[in-house]
Design a protein around this motif. Structure first.
Motif, PDB file in Angstrom:
ATOM      1  N   ALA A  58      -3.158 -16.744  -0.257  1.00  0.00           N
ATOM      2  CA  ALA A  58      -1.704 -16.598  -0.219  1.00  0.00           C
ATOM      3  C   ALA A  58      -1.235 -15.578  -1.258  1.00  0.00           C
ATOM      4  O   ALA A  58      -0.338 -14.771  -0.992  1.00  0.00           O
ATOM      5  N   GLU A  59      -1.850 -15.605  -2.427  1.00  0.00           N
ATOM      6  CA  GLU A  59      -1.503 -14.641  -3.472  1.00  0.00           C
ATOM      7  C   GLU A  59      -1.886 -13.218  -3.056  1.00  0.00           C
ATOM      8  O   GLU A  59      -1.101 -12.279  -3.207  1.00  0.00           O
ATOM      9  N   ILE A  60      -3.091 -13.058  -2.513  1.00  0.00           N
ATOM     10  CA  ILE A  60      -3.548 -11.748  -2.059  1.00  0.00           C
ATOM     11  C   ILE A  60      -2.650 -11.228  -0.939  1.00  0.00           C
ATOM     12  O   ILE A  60      -2.246 -10.063  -0.924  1.00  0.00           O
ATOM     13  N   SER A  61      -2.328 -12.107  -0.005  1.00  0.00           N
ATOM     14  CA  SER A  61      -1.488 -11.724   1.130  1.00  0.00           C
ATOM     15  C   SER A  61      -0.103 -11.286   0.676  1.00  0.00           C
ATOM     16  O   SER A  61       0.443 -10.299   1.179  1.00  0.00           O
ATOM     17  N   ASP A  62       0.463 -11.996  -0.291  1.00  0.00           N
ATOM     18  CA  ASP A  62       1.804 -11.666  -0.765  1.00  0.00           C
ATOM     19  C   ASP A  62       1.829 -10.286  -1.413  1.00  0.00           C
ATOM     20  O   ASP A  62       2.749  -9.487  -1.181  1.00  0.00           O
ATOM     21  N   THR A  63       0.804  -9.978  -2.211  1.00  0.00           N
ATOM     22  CA  THR A  63       0.739  -8.667  -2.857  1.00  0.00           C
ATOM     23  C   THR A  63       0.595  -7.554  -1.822  1.00  0.00           C
ATOM     24  O   THR A  63       1.247  -6.511  -1.897  1.00  0.00           O
ATOM     25  N   ALA A  64      -0.287  -7.772  -0.836  1.00  0.00           N
ATOM     26  CA  ALA A  64      -0.484  -6.776   0.217  1.00  0.00           C
ATOM     27  C   ALA A  64       0.797  -6.578   1.026  1.00  0.00           C
ATOM     28  O   ALA A  64       1.154  -5.449   1.373  1.00  0.00           O
ATOM     29  N   PHE A  65       1.468  -7.671   1.322  1.00  0.00           N
ATOM     30  CA  PHE A  65       2.716  -7.616   2.104  1.00  0.00           C
ATOM     31  C   PHE A  65       3.766  -6.777   1.392  1.00  0.00           C
ATOM     32  O   PHE A  65       4.415  -5.914   1.997  1.00  0.00           O
ATOM     33  N   ARG A  66       3.915  -6.990   0.081  1.00  0.00           N
ATOM     34  CA  ARG A  66       4.917  -6.247  -0.678  1.00  0.00           C
ATOM     35  C   ARG A  66       4.577  -4.760  -0.751  1.00  0.00           C
ATOM     36  O   ARG A  66       5.465  -3.900  -0.647  1.00  0.00           O
ATOM     37  N   ALA A  67       3.297  -4.434  -0.922  1.00  0.00           N
ATOM     38  CA  ALA A  67       2.895  -3.022  -0.963  1.00  0.00           C
ATOM     39  C   ALA A  67       3.166  -2.340   0.374  1.00  0.00           C
ATOM     40  O   ALA A  67       3.657  -1.200   0.419  1.00  0.00           O
ATOM     41  N   ARG A  69       5.390  -3.260   2.728  1.00  0.00           N
ATOM     42  CA  ARG A  69       6.833  -3.135   2.939  1.00  0.00           C
ATOM     43  C   ARG A  69       7.435  -2.039   2.062  1.00  0.00           C
ATOM     44  O   ARG A  69       8.345  -1.324   2.489  1.00  0.00           O
ATOM     45  N   ASP A  70       6.931  -1.905   0.835  1.00  0.00           N
ATOM     46  CA  ASP A  70       7.437  -0.860  -0.058  1.00  0.00           C
ATOM     47  C   ASP A  70       7.199   0.521   0.539  1.00  0.00           C
ATOM     48  O   ASP A  70       8.052   1.416   0.428  1.00  0.00           O
ATOM     49  N   LEU A  71       6.042   0.709   1.164  1.00  0.00           N
ATOM     50  CA  LEU A  71       5.755   2.005   1.774  1.00  0.00           C
ATOM     51  C   LEU A  71       6.623   2.234   3.005  1.00  0.00           C
ATOM     52  O   LEU A  71       7.299   3.264   3.121  1.00  0.00           O
ATOM     53  N   VAL A  72       6.617   1.287   3.926  1.00  0.00           N
ATOM     54  CA  VAL A  72       7.251   1.484   5.233  1.00  0.00           C
ATOM     55  C   VAL A  72       8.770   1.460   5.144  1.00  0.00           C
ATOM     56  O   VAL A  72       9.459   2.273   5.782  1.00  0.00           O
ATOM     57  N   TYR A  73       9.328   0.551   4.353  1.00  0.00           N
ATOM     58  CA  TYR A  73      10.785   0.412   4.291  1.00  0.00           C
ATOM     59  C   TYR A  73      11.392   0.893   2.982  1.00  0.00           C
ATOM     60  O   TYR A  73      12.596   1.099   2.896  1.00  0.00           O
ATOM     61  N   GLY A  74      10.562   1.059   1.949  1.00  0.00           N
ATOM     62  CA  GLY A  74      11.089   1.464   0.639  1.00  0.00           C
ATOM     63  C   GLY A  74      10.881   2.917   0.306  1.00  0.00           C
ATOM     64  O   GLY A  74      11.317   3.377  -0.754  1.00  0.00           O
ATOM     65  N   THR A  75      10.231   3.669   1.186  1.00  0.00           N
ATOM     66  CA  THR A  75       9.973   5.088   0.935  1.00  0.00           C
ATOM     67  C   THR A  75      10.990   5.941   1.678  1.00  0.00           C
ATOM     68  O   THR A  75      11.085   5.872   2.907  1.00  0.00           O
ATOM     69  N   GLU A  76      11.728   6.741   0.945  1.00  0.00           N
ATOM     70  CA  GLU A  76      12.749   7.594   1.565  1.00  0.00           C
ATOM     71  C   GLU A  76      12.098   8.579   2.525  1.00  0.00           C
ATOM     72  O   GLU A  76      11.106   9.230   2.198  1.00  0.00           O
ATOM     73  N   GLY A  77      12.626   8.665   3.720  1.00  0.00           N
ATOM     74  CA  GLY A  77      12.133   9.605   4.712  1.00  0.00           C
ATOM     75  C   GLY A  77      10.930   9.129   5.490  1.00  0.00           C
ATOM     76  O   GLY A  77      10.381   9.887   6.308  1.00  0.00           O
ATOM     77  N   PHE A  78      10.513   7.874   5.280  1.00  0.00           N
ATOM     78  CA  PHE A  78       9.288   7.418   5.943  1.00  0.00           C
ATOM     79  C   PHE A  78       9.455   7.343   7.455  1.00  0.00           C
ATOM     80  O   PHE A  78       8.522   7.671   8.197  1.00  0.00           O
ATOM     81  N   ARG A  79      10.610   6.932   7.913  1.00  0.00           N
ATOM     82  CA  ARG A  79      10.829   6.813   9.359  1.00  0.00           C
ATOM     83  C   ARG A  79      10.674   8.168  10.045  1.00  0.00           C
ATOM     84  O   ARG A  79      10.004   8.281  11.082  1.00  0.00           O
ATOM     85  N   THR A  80      11.267   9.195   9.459  1.00  0.00           N
ATOM     86  CA  THR A  80      11.134  10.537  10.026  1.00  0.00           C
ATOM     87  C   THR A  80       9.686  11.010   9.953  1.00  0.00           C
ATOM     88  O   THR A  80       9.152  11.602  10.908  1.00  0.00           O
ATOM     89  N   PHE A  81       9.039  10.761   8.833  1.00  0.00           N
ATOM     90  CA  PHE A  81       7.629  11.116   8.653  1.00  0.00           C
ATOM     91  C   PHE A  81       6.769  10.496   9.746  1.00  0.00           C
ATOM     92  O   PHE A  81       5.953  11.181  10.377  1.00  0.00           O
ATOM     93  N   PHE A  82       6.960   9.216   9.995  1.00  0.00           N
ATOM     94  CA  PHE A  82       6.177   8.516  11.015  1.00  0.00           C
ATOM     95  C   PHE A  82       6.397   9.107  12.392  1.00  0.00           C
ATOM     96  O   PHE A  82       5.444   9.367  13.144  1.00  0.00           O
ATOM     97  N   MET A 127      -4.491   4.630  11.188  1.00  0.00           N
ATOM     98  CA  MET A 127      -4.716   3.183  11.360  1.00  0.00           C
ATOM     99  C   MET A 127      -3.969   2.362  10.302  1.00  0.00           C
ATOM    100  O   MET A 127      -4.411   1.284   9.898  1.00  0.00           O
ATOM    101  N   LEU A 128      -2.848   2.863   9.851  1.00  0.00           N
ATOM    102  CA  LEU A 128      -2.156   2.301   8.692  1.00  0.00           C
ATOM    103  C   LEU A 128      -1.896   0.802   8.746  1.00  0.00           C
ATOM    104  O   LEU A 128      -2.132   0.100   7.760  1.00  0.00           O
ATOM    105  N   PRO A 129      -1.410   0.236   9.871  1.00  0.00           N
ATOM    106  CA  PRO A 129      -1.113  -1.215   9.869  1.00  0.00           C
ATOM    107  C   PRO A 129      -2.346  -2.097   9.687  1.00  0.00           C
ATOM    108  O   PRO A 129      -2.208  -3.272   9.353  1.00  0.00           O
ATOM    109  N   GLY A 130      -3.542  -1.535   9.879  1.00  0.00           N
ATOM    110  CA  GLY A 130      -4.751  -2.343   9.784  1.00  0.00           C
ATOM    111  C   GLY A 130      -5.303  -2.503   8.384  1.00  0.00           C
ATOM    112  O   GLY A 130      -6.181  -3.346   8.169  1.00  0.00           O
ATOM    113  N   TRP A 131      -4.793  -1.704   7.400  1.00  0.00           N
ATOM    114  CA  TRP A 131      -5.405  -1.774   6.075  1.00  0.00           C
ATOM    115  C   TRP A 131      -4.447  -1.566   4.914  1.00  0.00           C
ATOM    116  O   TRP A 131      -4.725  -2.002   3.788  1.00  0.00           O
ATOM    117  N   TYR A 132      -3.313  -0.907   5.101  1.00  0.00           N
ATOM    118  CA  TYR A 132      -2.497  -0.542   3.942  1.00  0.00           C
ATOM    119  C   TYR A 132      -1.992  -1.779   3.206  1.00  0.00           C
ATOM    120  O   TYR A 132      -1.463  -2.713   3.815  1.00  0.00           O
TER     121      TYR A 132
END
Length: 276
Positions: A58-67, A69-82, A127-132
């Protein structure tokens, strides 16, 4: 399990798995065997160990989840980049799905359906959703002794890491870097890609350390051989796809370009066998 089984198959693999009597029998036998083994085997872990492992996971999962989300939703311009890096717009035109790629007419990532989201990252060999996020989590987890114990004794974590390793092996940051040329804002695109590439290296290194390997798939030579056998055929397809995408997005209206893009998408997906 417990007398019940429910199976969901993606439409594009039904013909490959069930198109002939022989392939259908093979796949159904594999599923029946796995269900029987899982139902008959006693619990693999004592209750006290499972409680410790679940808390750590649960601890590992929470850290991975936050990282993630920070990339996908917290990075400016990520939607356009994708949307510019991957062929998500072109994938939406493929006649392989029963539903549209997005639930609404918006271009928000959260409105995309799961399969097109994963499919498009696979096409660009990211393959970003599988490992990031996994690398961030493994590095942040302090009890490395417990982590090693979990890796050696917990089938659930072993299977999870096996899947992670397979996805990492099929990704290719070198080829993915060529897709960055499709991004209009090159400075922003390369900055985001560097973050992704750093995350890939972090995940690879964390996985190798946890599994005590010197390279990916070291302990699975059969899968390693299978992937390496297909790579020489996939790489030219990726470069061809990039060139066709550039022409298509520049406004060239030759129908052969659109057809070539669709053929390359189907070919890469077939070769990778991780379509989304």
């Amino acid at each position: 399990m417990k007398g019940r089984i429910r199976i969901t198959e993606q439409g594009e693999v039904i013909a490959a798995k069930y198109g002939t009597r022989e392939s259908a029998a093979t796949n159904l036998e594999a599923m029946a065997s796995a269900t029987l083994l899982a139902s008959l085997e006693p619990p693999s872990l004592p209750e006290k160990d499972y409680a410790r492992y679940a808390a750590a996971m649960a601890e590992i999962s929470d850290t991975a989840f936050r990282a993630y989300r920070d990339l996908v939703y917290g990075t400016e311009g990520f939607r356009t980049f994708f949307r510019q890096l991957t062929p998500i717009a072109e994938i939406a035109d493929l006649k392989i799905g029963s539903r549209p790629a997005s639930r609404t007419r918006s271009d928000r990532i959260e409105d995309l359906r799961a399969i097109p989201w994963v499919f498009s990252w696979a096409q660009a060999r990211v393959m970003l959703p599988g490992w990031y996020g996994v690398g961030h989590a493994l590095k942040a987890f302090k009890d490395q002794v417990l982590l090693r114990e979990m890796v050696e004794t917990w089938p659930f974590l072993q299977a999870t890491l096996d899947n992670l390793e397979m996805v990492l092996a099929k990704s290719d940051m070198g080829i993915a870097s060529h897709y960055v040329t499709l991004v209009e804002d090159q400075a922003a695109g390369r900055a985001i890609f560097e973050t992704i590439r750093d995350g890939w290296r972090l995940t690879r290194d964390g996985l190798l350390a946890a599994t005590r390997q010197t390279r990916l798939l070291e302990k699975n030579p059969a899968l390693d051989h299978s992937i390496r056998l297909r790579l020489p055929y996939i790489e030219p397809l990726n470069h061809l796809q990039i060139e066709l995408l550039k022409r298509h997005r520049a406004g060239e209206d030759d129908p052969r370009i659109r057809e070539g893009i669709q053929l390359s998408i189907n070919a890469v997906a077939t070769a990778l066998r991780n379509s989304g």
